[in-house]
Write a protein that holds these residues in place. Structure first.
Motif, PDB file in Angstrom:
ATOM      1  N   ILE A  35       9.648   0.579   8.562  1.00 55.73           N
ATOM      2  CA  ILE A  35      10.987  -0.014   8.692  1.00 55.73           C
ATOM      3  C   ILE A  35      11.247  -0.417  10.138  1.00 55.73           C
ATOM      4  O   ILE A  35      11.771  -1.506  10.408  1.00 55.73           O
ATOM      5  N   GLY A  36      10.889   0.439  11.084  1.00 55.60           N
ATOM      6  CA  GLY A  36      11.094   0.131  12.500  1.00 55.60           C
ATOM      7  C   GLY A  36      10.326  -1.105  12.941  1.00 55.60           C
ATOM      8  O   GLY A  36      10.869  -1.967  13.640  1.00 55.60           O
ATOM      9  N   ILE A  37       9.070  -1.204  12.534  1.00 51.61           N
ATOM     10  CA  ILE A  37       8.262  -2.376  12.881  1.00 51.61           C
ATOM     11  C   ILE A  37       8.853  -3.632  12.261  1.00 51.61           C
ATOM     12  O   ILE A  37       8.956  -4.682  12.922  1.00 51.61           O
ATOM     13  N   SER A  38       9.286  -3.534  11.012  1.00 50.47           N
ATOM     14  CA  SER A  38       9.871  -4.695  10.329  1.00 50.47           C
ATOM     15  C   SER A  38      11.149  -5.156  11.014  1.00 50.47           C
ATOM     16  O   SER A  38      11.353  -6.356  11.225  1.00 50.47           O
TER      17      SER A  38
ATOM     18  N   PHE B  14       1.537   7.958  -6.521  1.00 49.17           N
ATOM     19  CA  PHE B  14       0.669   9.105  -6.797  1.00 49.17           C
ATOM     20  C   PHE B  14       1.003  10.350  -5.989  1.00 49.17           C
ATOM     21  O   PHE B  14       0.710  11.457  -6.424  1.00 49.17           O
ATOM     22  N   THR B  15       1.581  10.151  -4.805  1.00 46.30           N
ATOM     23  CA  THR B  15       1.894  11.288  -3.944  1.00 46.30           C
ATOM     24  C   THR B  15       3.096  10.947  -3.074  1.00 46.30           C
ATOM     25  O   THR B  15       3.310   9.767  -2.771  1.00 46.30           O
ATOM     26  N   PRO B  16       3.881  11.921  -2.675  1.00 42.26           N
ATOM     27  CA  PRO B  16       5.012  11.624  -1.793  1.00 42.26           C
ATOM     28  C   PRO B  16       4.528  11.041  -0.454  1.00 42.26           C
ATOM     29  O   PRO B  16       3.541  11.500   0.106  1.00 42.26           O
ATOM     30  N   VAL B  17       5.219  10.037   0.013  1.00 41.45           N
ATOM     31  CA  VAL B  17       4.882   9.392   1.284  1.00 41.45           C
ATOM     32  C   VAL B  17       5.747  10.007   2.377  1.00 41.45           C
ATOM     33  O   VAL B  17       6.947  10.210   2.202  1.00 41.45           O
ATOM     34  N   SER B  18       5.123  10.293   3.493  1.00 44.74           N
ATOM     35  CA  SER B  18       5.832  10.887   4.620  1.00 44.74           C
ATOM     36  C   SER B  18       6.956   9.973   5.103  1.00 44.74           C
ATOM     37  O   SER B  18       6.760   8.759   5.238  1.00 44.74           O
ATOM     38  N   PRO B  19       8.118  10.542   5.398  1.00 44.01           N
ATOM     39  CA  PRO B  19       9.207   9.727   5.950  1.00 44.01           C
ATOM     40  C   PRO B  19       8.832   9.078   7.283  1.00 44.01           C
ATOM     41  O   PRO B  19       9.369   8.037   7.633  1.00 44.01           O
TER      42      PRO B  19
ATOM     43  N   VAL C 266       0.835  -1.206   0.000  1.00 49.41           N
ATOM     44  CA  VAL C 266       0.000   0.000   0.000  1.00 49.41           C
ATOM     45  C   VAL C 266       0.867   1.253   0.000  1.00 49.41           C
ATOM     46  O   VAL C 266       0.600   2.209  -0.734  1.00 49.41           O
ATOM     47  N   ILE C 267       1.919   1.249   0.798  1.00 44.77           N
ATOM     48  CA  ILE C 267       2.828   2.401   0.835  1.00 44.77           C
ATOM     49  C   ILE C 267       3.455   2.616  -0.546  1.00 44.77           C
ATOM     50  O   ILE C 267       3.583   3.753  -1.010  1.00 44.77           O
ATOM     51  N   SER C 268       3.820   1.530  -1.222  1.00 43.03           N
ATOM     52  CA  SER C 268       4.405   1.645  -2.564  1.00 43.03           C
ATOM     53  C   SER C 268       3.403   2.206  -3.564  1.00 43.03           C
ATOM     54  O   SER C 268       3.753   3.052  -4.392  1.00 43.03           O
ATOM     55  N   VAL C 269       2.158   1.750  -3.494  1.00 48.76           N
ATOM     56  CA  VAL C 269       1.133   2.259  -4.418  1.00 48.76           C
ATOM     57  C   VAL C 269       0.854   3.732  -4.152  1.00 48.76           C
ATOM     58  O   VAL C 269       0.750   4.537  -5.088  1.00 48.76           O
ATOM     59  N   VAL C 270       0.751   4.103  -2.880  1.00 47.24           N
ATOM     60  CA  VAL C 270       0.517   5.516  -2.543  1.00 47.24           C
ATOM     61  C   VAL C 270       1.672   6.367  -3.046  1.00 47.24           C
ATOM     62  O   VAL C 270       1.474   7.473  -3.549  1.00 47.24           O
ATOM     63  N   GLY C 271       2.895   5.829  -2.946  1.00 46.66           N
ATOM     64  CA  GLY C 271       4.067   6.553  -3.418  1.00 46.66           C
ATOM     65  C   GLY C 271       4.061   6.802  -4.918  1.00 46.66           C
ATOM     66  O   GLY C 271       4.747   7.704  -5.401  1.00 46.66           O
TER      67      GLY C 271
END
Length: 79
Positions: free
Chosen positions: A58-61, A46-51, A39-44
């Protein structure tokens, strides 16, 4: 253009990985992890994803990866 192609490839890969994990003994956690990354990749696309969002993912992973490693004592003995 290269970034958009990379995000398209990543979103396909993450959703494919989520689908493949339907056959896993504990599919829920893996599907959620790969699905959120997809989902984060798909959103990226169309629009910039917040760091903060990507950093949280990344932290959860990483936290989950370390918990899996620490639960597996045989792996730690090989190191």
């Amino acid at each position: 253009m290269l970034v958009r192609l990379s995000l398209l490839f990543l979103s396909f890969f993450f959703f494919l990985a989520a689908y493949v994990n339907l056959n896993d003994p504990d599919p829920t956690s893996w599907i959620v992890l790969y699905g959120c990354a997809g989902v984060i990749s798909v959103v990226g696309l169309f629009t910039p994803v917040s760091p903060r969002i990507t950093g949280t993912m990344i932290g959860i992973s990483l936290a989950w990866a370390f918990s899996i490693i620490s639960d597996n004592k045989e792996f730690m003995d090989l190191a």
